[in-house]
Design an enzyme around this catalytic site. Structure first.
Site, PDB file in Angstrom:
ATOM      1  N   GLN A 105      12.784  -5.058   3.834  1.00 39.42           N
ATOM      2  CA  GLN A 105      11.560  -5.510   3.059  1.00 39.42           C
ATOM      3  C   GLN A 105      11.510  -6.600   1.829  1.00 39.42           C
ATOM      4  O   GLN A 105      10.449  -6.791   2.025  1.00 39.42           O
ATOM      5  CB  GLN A 105      10.650  -3.945   2.700  1.00 39.42           C
ATOM      6  CG  GLN A 105      10.904  -3.080   4.035  1.00 39.42           C
ATOM      7  CD  GLN A 105       9.793  -2.249   3.463  1.00 39.42           C
ATOM      8  OE1 GLN A 105       8.686  -1.883   2.683  1.00 39.42           O
ATOM      9  NE2 GLN A 105       9.800  -0.334   3.887  1.00 39.42           N
ATOM     10  N   SER A 139       6.683   1.243   3.609  1.00 35.03           N
ATOM     11  CA  SER A 139       6.615   2.098   2.565  1.00 35.03           C
ATOM     12  C   SER A 139       7.942   0.969   1.753  1.00 35.03           C
ATOM     13  O   SER A 139       8.652   0.856   2.421  1.00 35.03           O
ATOM     14  CB  SER A 139       7.004   3.423   2.177  1.00 35.03           C
ATOM     15  OG  SER A 139       8.047   4.041   1.766  1.00 35.03           O
ATOM     16  N   LYS A 140       7.863   1.366   0.339  1.00 27.57           N
ATOM     17  CA  LYS A 140       9.039   0.090  -0.238  1.00 27.57           C
ATOM     18  C   LYS A 140      10.658   0.466  -0.015  1.00 27.57           C
ATOM     19  O   LYS A 140      11.584   1.361  -0.128  1.00 27.57           O
ATOM     20  CB  LYS A 140       9.148   0.059  -2.082  1.00 27.57           C
ATOM     21  CG  LYS A 140       7.706  -0.732  -1.990  1.00 27.57           C
ATOM     22  CD  LYS A 140       7.758  -1.691  -2.607  1.00 27.57           C
ATOM     23  CE  LYS A 140       6.945  -2.818  -2.997  1.00 27.57           C
ATOM     24  NZ  LYS A 140       5.920  -3.136  -3.938  1.00 27.57           N
ATOM     25  N   ARG A 141      10.082   2.725  -0.281  1.00 27.60           N
ATOM     26  CA  ARG A 141      11.109   3.268  -0.212  1.00 27.60           C
ATOM     27  C   ARG A 141      11.610   3.334   1.438  1.00 27.60           C
ATOM     28  O   ARG A 141      12.840   4.233   2.068  1.00 27.60           O
ATOM     29  CB  ARG A 141      10.735   4.690  -0.114  1.00 27.60           C
ATOM     30  CG  ARG A 141      11.059   4.721  -1.748  1.00 27.60           C
ATOM     31  CD  ARG A 141      10.274   6.404  -2.328  1.00 27.60           C
ATOM     32  NE  ARG A 141       8.999   7.131  -1.645  1.00 27.60           N
ATOM     33  CZ  ARG A 141       8.127   5.444  -2.265  1.00 27.60           C
ATOM     34  NH1 ARG A 141       7.887   5.930  -3.366  1.00 27.60           N
ATOM     35  NH2 ARG A 141       6.611   5.890  -1.944  1.00 27.60           N
ATOM     36  N   ASP A 142      11.229   2.664   2.211  1.00 30.12           N
ATOM     37  CA  ASP A 142      11.725   2.653   3.762  1.00 30.12           C
ATOM     38  C   ASP A 142      12.878   1.646   4.507  1.00 30.12           C
ATOM     39  O   ASP A 142      12.734   0.874   3.997  1.00 30.12           O
ATOM     40  CB  ASP A 142      10.490   2.875   5.274  1.00 30.12           C
ATOM     41  CG  ASP A 142      11.152   3.131   6.403  1.00 30.12           C
ATOM     42  OD1 ASP A 142      12.445   2.686   7.077  1.00 30.12           O
ATOM     43  OD2 ASP A 142       9.683   3.390   7.598  1.00 30.12           O
TER      44      ASP A 142
END
Ligand code: GLU
Length: 478
Positions: free
Chosen positions: A263, A255-258
């Site tokens: 990333q 997830s891009k929020r992780d």
């Protein structure tokens, strides 16, 4: 076989993400393996999500990785330009009108309030997958004319055919099929006159002569909508290949929020990973070569890339493996390139003004064998910029009787060194051995803890050299 033309079609919503970079890479490798073209198309129709500089950033990091497009907005082929969707609105409009004319699409004047209310009522009636109620499907030409006269905003919907099966041979998943009965009349053109992704992508892929589409698995369910449009326009459908997800070590989709995983390519560049290593690492996310080997240059990958070996199961993003691979690439760097990689990190973190080039080079060279990424150098060299202290493990060695003997002898030898070089330091340590009879571990461990305060560390002679004569004498005296 038709000329291979593939595209990477990012939305300019931010920096190049690892998943997108892999998509670009597989498209690129496939194109180059087949002597085809790799095209960069910017899908910027979701105007609220576009970010300033998003396109430049995509390009910048593709270039960094060495996967340059053959065609792009910056490098247009007049036959296919423009390469940004927002510059192609007239083109989409033409096909929208055509579809309306042939009865494959229709204008829908429903407002978002009306649509929301209807979806809500469908939900209340227990319909899980709500869909458009086709209220505008059968408007009379008079009603349509009246609405248009009043400038009523409208969208254009695709009239989904009844009882149609959309099947295709996915290069990765094999035969996949979808039923039209599961799909509601979907929007091809929004009220702002901008097409949706599913519509624009078909028009562009066709007009740009795209032969193969490698993209993320999340687009699999979009494919029947796209095939629908190909069929309506009587166009040949390209070959699809939907790549598996990249997951984290817990098996969850990245997830891009992780924040626990870096990333974006920008982060890897900043941390001092080499683009060649990143490219090699990403090539193994969802693909494997026939041979057991894992280190490949870009040219080797182009040569051996076999799309039959794309994996059907999710690929795990393994940072340890990346670090292992990255280290292999750093080990192979020649001296200049290695220095260029690590020195900026040193400059940022330490005051080097009191040291000459030779000192700095000797320092960083101590770590080339073990370094995994450029930024790591900062932590590794820390002992050379810190106050002398002795850790517990070193203390044990320090308390051994032999260490006291080594100390005395080493102090005498060091004092006599005239030219402070690694070779002369080595001679001094050898003299200590000859004069005291202490050798092997007691000699080297003793000398190490006395001079560095640490029980482990890089090459001892170079370490002593780097610490400097005055400081070494001071430490031996203490
Ligand atoms: N703009 C789409 C995306 O970024 C491209 C999907 C496709 O390749 O068809 O996901």
């Amino acid at each position: 076989m038709k000329k291979v033309r593939v595209r990477y079609a990012p939305s300019p919503t931010g920096h190049l993400h690892i998943g997108n970079a892999r998509t670009a890479l597989f498209n690129y490798l496939f194109a180059k393996h087949h002597k085809g073209d790799f095209i960069l198309r910017i899908e910027d129709t979701d105007i609220e999500r576009n970010v300033e500089g998003g396109e430049e950033s995509q390009l910048q990091y593709l270039e960094w990785l060495g996967i340059s497009p053959d065609e792009s907005a910056q490098k247009p082929n007049p036959k296919y330009a423009p390469y940004r969707q927002m510059e192609r609105l007239d083109i989409y409009r033409k096909y929208i009108d055509e579809l309306i004319e042939y009865g494959y699409a229709y204008k829908c004047y429903c407002t978002s309030e009306e649509l929301d209310a209807d979806y809500q009522s469908q939900k209340e009636r227990g319909i899980a997958s709500t869909r458009y109620n086709r209220r505008c499907l059968n408007l009379s030409s008079e009603e349509i004319a009246l609405n248009d006269q009043q400038n009523k905003p409208y969208m254009v919907r695709i009239k989904v055919p009844e009882k149609e099966t959309y099947s295709f041979d996915d290069m990765i998943r094999g035969n996949v099929s979808f039923e039209s009965s599961d799909i509601g009349d979907w929007v091809a053109l929004k009220t702002n006159g901008i097409p949706t992704y599913n519509f624009a992508v078909v028009i562009d892929d066709h007009l740009m002569d795209i032969s193969h589409v490698f993209r993320g698995e999340e687009h699999l369910s979009n494919t029947p909508r796209q095939i629908m449009v190909y069929n309506m326009l009587d166009w040949e459908v390209p070959t699809f290949a939907h790549m598996t997800l990249i997951v984290n070590s817990e098996g969850k989709k990245l997830s891009k929020r992780d924040n626990s995983i870096m990333q974006f390519m920008s982060q890897y560049q900043e941390a001092g990973y080499l683009p060649e290593a990143m490219l090699n690492f990403m090539s193994l996310l969802g693909w494997s070569p026939e041979v057991e080997e894992e280190i490949f240059s870009k040219d080797e990958l182009i040569e051996i890339f076999d799309s039959n070996r794309l994996s059907k199961s999710p690929s795990m993003f393994d940072r340890d493996k990346l670090n292992w691979m990255s280290n292999k690439y750093i080990q192979k760097l020649d001296s200049n390139n290695y220095h260029d990689l690590v020195k900026p990190f040193l400059d940022k973190s330490y005051d080097l003004s009191g040291h000459d080039d030779d000192w700095v080079n000797t320092l960083v060279d101590l770590y080339q064998k073990q370094l995994q990424y450029g930024a790591e150098i900062v932590e590794l060299v820390k002992p050379f910029f810190s106050e002398f202290t002795m850790n517990e493990e070193a203390m044990e060695a320090f308390n051994e009787e032999s260490t006291a003997v080594v100390r005395e002898a080493l102090l005498i030898e060091v004092n006599t060194i005239e030219e402070w070089t690694t070779d002369n330091i080595k001679t001094a340590v050898n003299n200590v051995r000859d004069k005291t009879g202490i050798k092997g571990r007691p000699l080297f461990m003793g000398a190490r803890v006395l001079t560095t305060g640490l029980s482990h560390g890089p090459d001892l002679m170079n370490s002593i050299y780097l610490i400097g004569k005055t400081e070494i004498i001071k430490r031996l005296n203490e």
